[in-house]
Design a protein around this motif. Structure first.
Motif, PDB file in Angstrom:
ATOM      1  N   CYS A   7     -13.684 -13.225 -25.203  1.00 48.88           N
ATOM      2  CA  CYS A   7     -14.661 -13.438 -24.139  1.00 48.88           C
ATOM      3  C   CYS A   7     -14.474 -12.344 -23.092  1.00 48.88           C
ATOM      4  O   CYS A   7     -13.380 -12.141 -22.575  1.00 48.88           O
ATOM      5  CB  CYS A   7     -14.437 -14.812 -23.510  1.00 48.88           C
ATOM      6  N   SER A   8     -15.563 -11.658 -22.782  1.00 53.13           N
ATOM      7  CA  SER A   8     -15.491 -10.594 -21.778  1.00 53.13           C
ATOM      8  C   SER A   8     -15.259 -11.195 -20.387  1.00 53.13           C
ATOM      9  O   SER A   8     -15.731 -12.283 -20.079  1.00 53.13           O
ATOM     10  CB  SER A   8     -16.795  -9.801 -21.800  1.00 53.13           C
ATOM     11  N   THR A   9     -14.547 -10.459 -19.557  1.00 51.24           N
ATOM     12  CA  THR A   9     -14.286 -10.902 -18.177  1.00 51.24           C
ATOM     13  C   THR A   9     -15.363 -10.399 -17.212  1.00 51.24           C
ATOM     14  O   THR A   9     -15.337 -10.730 -16.026  1.00 51.24           O
ATOM     15  CB  THR A   9     -12.943 -10.337 -17.685  1.00 51.24           C
ATOM     16  N   GLY A  10     -16.259  -9.551 -17.718  1.00 51.62           N
ATOM     17  CA  GLY A  10     -17.259  -8.947 -16.846  1.00 51.62           C
ATOM     18  C   GLY A  10     -16.804  -7.593 -16.322  1.00 51.62           C
ATOM     19  O   GLY A  10     -17.602  -6.826 -15.791  1.00 51.62           O
ATOM     20  N   SER A  11     -15.515  -7.288 -16.447  1.00 55.65           N
ATOM     21  CA  SER A  11     -14.998  -5.968 -16.074  1.00 55.65           C
ATOM     22  C   SER A  11     -14.543  -5.268 -17.352  1.00 55.65           C
ATOM     23  O   SER A  11     -13.659  -5.769 -18.047  1.00 55.65           O
ATOM     24  CB  SER A  11     -13.829  -6.115 -15.097  1.00 55.65           C
ATOM     25  N   LYS A  12     -15.149  -4.137 -17.633  1.00 53.97           N
ATOM     26  CA  LYS A  12     -14.792  -3.394 -18.858  1.00 53.97           C
ATOM     27  C   LYS A  12     -13.335  -2.960 -18.833  1.00 53.97           C
ATOM     28  O   LYS A  12     -12.646  -2.946 -19.851  1.00 53.97           O
ATOM     29  CB  LYS A  12     -15.688  -2.163 -19.015  1.00 53.97           C
ATOM     30  N   GLU A  13     -12.881  -2.626 -17.622  1.00 62.72           N
ATOM     31  CA  GLU A  13     -11.488  -2.192 -17.463  1.00 62.72           C
ATOM     32  C   GLU A  13     -10.524  -3.324 -17.806  1.00 62.72           C
ATOM     33  O   GLU A  13      -9.555  -3.136 -18.534  1.00 62.72           O
ATOM     34  CB  GLU A  13     -11.260  -1.727 -16.017  1.00 62.72           C
ATOM     35  N   LEU A  14     -10.811  -4.493 -17.246  1.00 69.42           N
ATOM     36  CA  LEU A  14      -9.935  -5.639 -17.508  1.00 69.42           C
ATOM     37  C   LEU A  14     -10.013  -6.011 -19.002  1.00 69.42           C
ATOM     38  O   LEU A  14      -8.992  -6.304 -19.632  1.00 69.42           O
ATOM     39  CB  LEU A  14     -10.350  -6.822 -16.620  1.00 69.42           C
ATOM     40  N   ASP A  15     -11.220  -5.962 -19.555  1.00 64.92           N
ATOM     41  CA  ASP A  15     -11.374  -6.229 -20.997  1.00 64.92           C
ATOM     42  C   ASP A  15     -10.525  -5.250 -21.806  1.00 64.92           C
ATOM     43  O   ASP A  15      -9.903  -5.628 -22.798  1.00 64.92           O
ATOM     44  CB  ASP A  15     -12.840  -6.074 -21.435  1.00 64.92           C
ATOM     45  N   ARG A  16     -10.526  -3.995 -21.372  1.00 61.58           N
ATOM     46  CA  ARG A  16      -9.806  -2.959 -22.119  1.00 61.58           C
ATOM     47  C   ARG A  16      -8.306  -3.283 -22.210  1.00 61.58           C
ATOM     48  O   ARG A  16      -7.734  -3.257 -23.302  1.00 61.58           O
ATOM     49  CB  ARG A  16      -9.996  -1.597 -21.438  1.00 61.58           C
TER      50      ARG A  16
END
Ligand SMILES: Nc1ncnc2c1ncn2[C@@H]1O[C@H](COP(=O)(O)OP(=O)(O)OP(=O)(O)O)[C@@H](O)[C@H]1O
Ligand SMILES: [Mg+2]
Length: 324
Positions: free
Chosen positions: A90-99
């Motif tokens: 599930c994505s967090t909405g922040s690509k950086e945090l997802d990364r």
């Protein structure tokens, strides 16, 4: 039989199908909150005895049959591998945090967000309850979210704001979040027991416990109560992990920090909850406040994620990448 079918068929078992469980025993189990075979299978025998007033032999038999029926005992490595393939993110909405999370928070695991007050733990949880509802191809889990609020900080207004800013219908989003306020640590444990019945029935794909530790810290004060506190906390976390594994859902917990009096330099804070938290949570993410009102998140403990850092900000739409 395909794996998905396997899980669906399994859910249709009733307690009475266990040989030797009459209506009276089934009723005792239900009254104590054990409404499914899964819940019985993952509960320690002494707990079944204490909570349901069962005899030792009955409890042992019941536990064994339940485990066998839902296939919790032995699997081939290939079966384990196939099960891992059904893991979703599930994505967090922040690509950086997802990364740094390897693509988002994963199902079949507990992801822990740690940090001092106001760092954004609750904001991340809010965002995830909205994101989880999106279809998989849009970074969600295609299911409902469930929020266990232990600090009274759940804010439907903020969920409304986040979903509006994302162009979603806030009423629908709010309908798909089940909220429960836990008033003390025993209540918190009881609510977790109920999740074994509630999550499959309501298609819950993301469970939040915000925060996992506040009641335990508030109620068990002093060294002499520490071991009991840790044991209860451990019980809570292990049930959540079983829940995540059995129903292929994501569990998110938040944790506070405590001062480390032995630290001479660097960050004087460390995650609360000691070894119990460290062992039970699959991925641990430590968040700090940083320059220009940004937040810096770092994976500090994970079986396979490297210790990477991500910068994000708290915004109208929940959280998003920092623009610097
Ligand atoms: N709509 C919003 N837009 C921007 N920032 C917001 C918004 N709502 C809240 N915040 C910010 O979020 C922060 C609070 O975050 P949050 O409540 O998630 O902290 P927390 O880590 O859960 O803290 P605690 O340990 O006290 O529960 C504050 O800095 C606040 O300014
Ligand atoms: Mg909070």
């Amino acid at each position: 039989m395909g794996l998905n079918n396997f899980w669906v068929v399994r859910l249709s078992y009733e307690l009475e199908e266990i040989k030797g469980v009459g209506p009276a025993t089934a009723e005792r189990l239900r009254r104590a909150g054990f409404t499914t075979l899964e819940a019985v299978a993952v509960t320690p025998i002494r707990e079944l005895i204490a909570k349901c007033g069962l005899g030792y032999d009955t409890a042992v038999k019941l536990s064994e049959v339940a485990r066998n029926r839902i296939g919790l005992n032995f699997k081939t490595a290939r079966e384990v591998w196939e099960r891992r393939q059904s893991m979703a993110r599930c994505s967090t909405g922040s690509k950086e945090l997802d990364r740094i999370l390897g693509g988002g928070v994963e199902t079949q695991a507990i992801t822990e967000f740690i940090g001092e007050y106001g760092v954004g733990k609750t904001q991340i949880c809010f965002k995830l309850t909205v994101m989880a509802q999106l279809p998989r191809e849009e970074g969600g889990l295609g299911g409902k979210a469930l929020y266990i609020d232990t600090e009274g900080t759940f804010s439907p207004e903020r969920i409304y704001q986040i979903s509006s800013a994302m162009g979603l219908n806030p009423q629908v989003v709010l309908d798909n979040i089940i909220v429960s306020r836990a008033y003390n640590s025993d209540h918190q444990l009881l609510l977790v027991d109920h999740l074994f019945e509630l999550c499959p029935r309501e298609n819950v794909k993301l469970v939040v416990v915000d925060s996992i530790i506040s009641h335990f810290r508030g109620e068990y004060i002093g060294r002499e109560n520490l071991s009991e506190r840790q044991q209860k906390l451990n019980e809570c976390l292990h049930k959540l992990l079983r829940l995540a594994e059995i129903y292929n859902l994501a569990v998110i917990v938040t944790n506070q920090v405590q001062a480390n009096p032995t630290a001479f330099f660097g960050d004087p804070n460390r995650p609360a909850g000691g070894n119990v938290m460290a062992h039970a949570c699959t991925h641990r993410v430590y968040i700090r406040k940083s320059k220009n009102n940004t937040r810096l998140a770092k994976v500090i403990d994970s079986p396979y994620l490297p210790e990477l850092e991500a910068r994000f900000i708290i915004s109208e739409e929940g959280i998003r990448d920092a623009e610097i």
